[in-house]
Scaffold this motif. Structure first.
Motif, PDB file in Angstrom:
ATOM      1  N   THR A 247       5.984  20.735  -2.607  1.00  0.00           N
ATOM      2  CA  THR A 247       5.006  20.664  -1.516  1.00  0.00           C
ATOM      3  C   THR A 247       3.571  20.631  -2.020  1.00  0.00           C
ATOM      4  N   HIS A 248       3.368  20.939  -3.293  1.00  0.00           N
ATOM      5  CA  HIS A 248       2.023  20.905  -3.861  1.00  0.00           C
ATOM      6  C   HIS A 248       2.055  20.153  -5.191  1.00  0.00           C
ATOM      7  N   PRO A 249       0.990  19.445  -5.513  1.00  0.00           N
ATOM      8  CA  PRO A 249       0.973  18.640  -6.742  1.00  0.00           C
ATOM      9  C   PRO A 249       1.154  19.492  -7.991  1.00  0.00           C
ATOM     10  N   ALA A 250       1.869  18.943  -8.947  1.00  0.00           N
ATOM     11  CA  ALA A 250       1.994  19.614 -10.245  1.00  0.00           C
ATOM     12  C   ALA A 250       0.682  19.474 -10.998  1.00  0.00           C
ATOM     13  N   GLU A 251       0.360  20.476 -11.801  1.00  0.00           N
ATOM     14  CA  GLU A 251      -0.859  20.401 -12.606  1.00  0.00           C
ATOM     15  C   GLU A 251      -0.712  19.320 -13.668  1.00  0.00           C
ATOM     16  N   ASP A 252      -1.796  18.626 -13.936  1.00  0.00           N
ATOM     17  CA  ASP A 252      -1.736  17.625 -14.986  1.00  0.00           C
ATOM     18  C   ASP A 252      -1.791  18.302 -16.362  1.00  0.00           C
ATOM     19  N   ARG A 253      -1.552  17.518 -17.395  1.00  0.00           N
ATOM     20  CA  ARG A 253      -1.470  18.067 -18.747  1.00  0.00           C
ATOM     21  C   ARG A 253      -2.782  18.731 -19.161  1.00  0.00           C
TER      22      ARG A 253
ATOM     23  N   THR B 150       0.839  -1.199   0.000  1.00  0.00           N
ATOM     24  CA  THR B 150       0.000   0.000   0.000  1.00  0.00           C
ATOM     25  C   THR B 150       0.873   1.247   0.000  1.00  0.00           C
ATOM     26  N   VAL B 151       1.925   1.230   0.816  1.00  0.00           N
ATOM     27  CA  VAL B 151       2.855   2.362   0.853  1.00  0.00           C
ATOM     28  C   VAL B 151       3.511   2.553  -0.505  1.00  0.00           C
ATOM     29  N   ARG B 152       3.888   1.443  -1.129  1.00  0.00           N
ATOM     30  CA  ARG B 152       4.546   1.530  -2.436  1.00  0.00           C
ATOM     31  C   ARG B 152       3.620   2.169  -3.472  1.00  0.00           C
ATOM     32  N   GLU B 153       2.343   1.778  -3.462  1.00  0.00           N
ATOM     33  CA  GLU B 153       1.371   2.373  -4.390  1.00  0.00           C
ATOM     34  C   GLU B 153       1.170   3.858  -4.096  1.00  0.00           C
ATOM     35  N   ALA B 154       1.114   4.212  -2.817  1.00  0.00           N
ATOM     36  CA  ALA B 154       0.926   5.612  -2.437  1.00  0.00           C
ATOM     37  C   ALA B 154       2.110   6.459  -2.895  1.00  0.00           C
ATOM     38  N   LEU B 155       3.310   5.946  -2.730  1.00  0.00           N
ATOM     39  CA  LEU B 155       4.509   6.685  -3.157  1.00  0.00           C
ATOM     40  C   LEU B 155       4.535   6.835  -4.676  1.00  0.00           C
ATOM     41  N   ARG B 156       4.057   5.816  -5.377  1.00  0.00           N
ATOM     42  CA  ARG B 156       3.983   5.914  -6.832  1.00  0.00           C
ATOM     43  C   ARG B 156       3.012   7.027  -7.243  1.00  0.00           C
ATOM     44  N   ALA B 157       1.895   7.113  -6.541  1.00  0.00           N
ATOM     45  CA  ALA B 157       0.918   8.156  -6.836  1.00  0.00           C
ATOM     46  C   ALA B 157       1.485   9.542  -6.531  1.00  0.00           C
ATOM     47  N   LEU B 158       2.217   9.668  -5.440  1.00  0.00           N
ATOM     48  CA  LEU B 158       2.821  10.955  -5.089  1.00  0.00           C
ATOM     49  C   LEU B 158       3.891  11.355  -6.107  1.00  0.00           C
ATOM     50  N   ALA B 159       4.607  10.370  -6.618  1.00  0.00           N
ATOM     51  CA  ALA B 159       5.606  10.655  -7.649  1.00  0.00           C
ATOM     52  C   ALA B 159       4.918  11.137  -8.925  1.00  0.00           C
ATOM     53  N   GLY B 160       3.791  10.496  -9.258  1.00  0.00           N
ATOM     54  CA  GLY B 160       3.039  10.915 -10.434  1.00  0.00           C
ATOM     55  C   GLY B 160       2.499  12.319 -10.313  1.00  0.00           C
ATOM     56  N   ALA B 161       2.221  12.755  -9.072  1.00  0.00           N
ATOM     57  CA  ALA B 161       1.717  14.112  -8.837  1.00  0.00           C
ATOM     58  C   ALA B 161       2.841  15.127  -8.758  1.00  0.00           C
ATOM     59  N   GLY B 162       4.087  14.673  -8.865  1.00  0.00           N
ATOM     60  CA  GLY B 162       5.215  15.598  -8.847  1.00  0.00           C
ATOM     61  C   GLY B 162       5.650  16.022  -7.457  1.00  0.00           C
ATOM     62  N   LEU B 163       5.281  15.248  -6.436  1.00  0.00           N
ATOM     63  CA  LEU B 163       5.638  15.620  -5.061  1.00  0.00           C
ATOM     64  C   LEU B 163       6.926  14.948  -4.589  1.00  0.00           C
ATOM     65  N   VAL B 164       7.155  13.725  -5.032  1.00  0.00           N
ATOM     66  CA  VAL B 164       8.353  12.995  -4.606  1.00  0.00           C
ATOM     67  C   VAL B 164       9.032  12.369  -5.819  1.00  0.00           C
ATOM     68  N   ARG B 165      10.300  11.987  -5.593  1.00  0.00           N
ATOM     69  CA  ARG B 165      11.039  11.312  -6.669  1.00  0.00           C
ATOM     70  C   ARG B 165      11.959  10.270  -6.048  1.00  0.00           C
ATOM     71  N   PRO B 166      11.855   9.022  -6.498  1.00  0.00           N
ATOM     72  CA  PRO B 166      12.754   7.982  -5.975  1.00  0.00           C
ATOM     73  C   PRO B 166      14.148   8.101  -6.597  1.00  0.00           C
ATOM     74  N   ARG B 167      15.156   7.856  -5.798  1.00  0.00           N
ATOM     75  CA  ARG B 167      16.537   7.843  -6.287  1.00  0.00           C
ATOM     76  C   ARG B 167      17.098   6.452  -6.024  1.00  0.00           C
ATOM     77  N   GLN B 168      17.578   5.852  -7.071  1.00  0.00           N
ATOM     78  CA  GLN B 168      18.054   4.479  -6.993  1.00  0.00           C
ATOM     79  C   GLN B 168      19.082   4.320  -5.875  1.00  0.00           C
ATOM     80  N   GLY B 169      18.772   3.443  -4.931  1.00  0.00           N
ATOM     81  CA  GLY B 169      19.702   3.151  -3.857  1.00  0.00           C
ATOM     82  C   GLY B 169      19.753   4.179  -2.751  1.00  0.00           C
ATOM     83  N   ALA B 170      19.010   5.303  -2.899  1.00  0.00           N
ATOM     84  CA  ALA B 170      19.089   6.359  -1.886  1.00  0.00           C
ATOM     85  C   ALA B 170      17.772   6.573  -1.149  1.00  0.00           C
ATOM     86  N   GLY B 171      16.638   6.210  -1.778  1.00  0.00           N
ATOM     87  CA  GLY B 171      15.344   6.406  -1.132  1.00  0.00           C
ATOM     88  C   GLY B 171      14.431   7.300  -1.946  1.00  0.00           C
TER      89      GLY B 171
END
Length: 229
Positions: free
Chosen positions: A77-83, A50-71
């Motif tokens: 702080t606010h979602p990016a506007e969609d196309r 569930t956490v993994r899906e939530a983080l994926r959704a937050l990444a899609g909204a432009g709030l977070v970004r995963p870095r390989q091996g770092a977290g």
């Protein structure tokens, strides 16, 4: 697409909302690393999937970004506007550029050519706009367009009147979009009342420069808000 197991979307949505709120409130500032999946899962009382899906959704909204091996790191702080929203903003901005070409000159001509009948029509339209402020967005936009139509008619240029008439439906749709995009009526049901009143008064007293300036400034301010990223 093969039929697979149902995803626990309500739980994911709750996790997304909770994490998004924490980010917006500055619990994890921009540039900081989120706790690991195991820690977040324990805090939220959900599984790691569930956490993994939530983080994926937050990444899609432009709030977070995963870095390989770092977290996973906070990048906004606010979602990016969609196309779709960006395209709507661009379309309304284009519309406002055309409005400036037509209506600023119309206001100038109206102040120089208005008749007593025109002044009465403008006052009636201004009152109608105020009355419509107590109604829904579509009714308010219709009343606003009626006032601007009265201004164009007061210019007494049949070509300009026909041009604005053809432009009217697109303008109405654009204004309804504008109200939603900028939340114009969220805190004030009658936005722009003071500037519209001043515009009608400038036309009534025969002041072309002030009428043109007032309308230009109002449209330019809206354009500036639309172009903000």
């Amino acid at each position: 697409m093969p039929l697979g197991p149902l995803r626990p979307s309500p739980l994911v949505e709750q996790a997304v909302d909770r994490l998004r709120d924490q980010i917006a409130e500055g619990h994890w500032p921009v540039g900081s690393r989120l706790p690991g999946e195991t820690t977040l899962a324990g805090t939220l009382g959900v599984g790691r999937s569930t956490v993994r899906e939530a983080l994926r959704a937050l990444a899609g909204a432009g709030l977070v970004r995963p870095r390989q091996g770092a977290g996973v790191f906070v990048i906004a702080t606010h979602p990016a506007e969609d196309r779709t929203t960006r395209l709507r903003r661009a379309a309304v901005a284009d519309l406002y550029e055309v409005r400036m070409l037509i209506e600023v000159q119309a206001a100038r001509l109206a102040a120089a050519r208005r008749t007593e009948a025109d002044i009465a029509a403008l006052r009636t339209a201004l009152d109608g706009r105020r009355t419509a402020a107590r109604q829904d967005d579509a009714a308010f936009v219709d009343a606003d367009v009626a006032l601007h139509t009265a201004i164009v008619r007061a210019a007494h240029n049949p070509v300009l009147t026909d041009l604005f008439g053809d432009f009217g439906p697109a303008l109405r749709d654009g204004l309804i979009d504008l109200v939603a995009l900028l939340a114009l009526r969220e805190h004030d049901p009658d936005p722009g009342d003071a500037s519209h009143s001043a515009l009608v008064e400038a036309i009534e007293r025969g002041d072309p420069d002030t009428a043109a300036r007032l309308l230009h400034d109002e449209l330019e301010q809206t354009l500036a808000r639309l172009r903000q990223t």
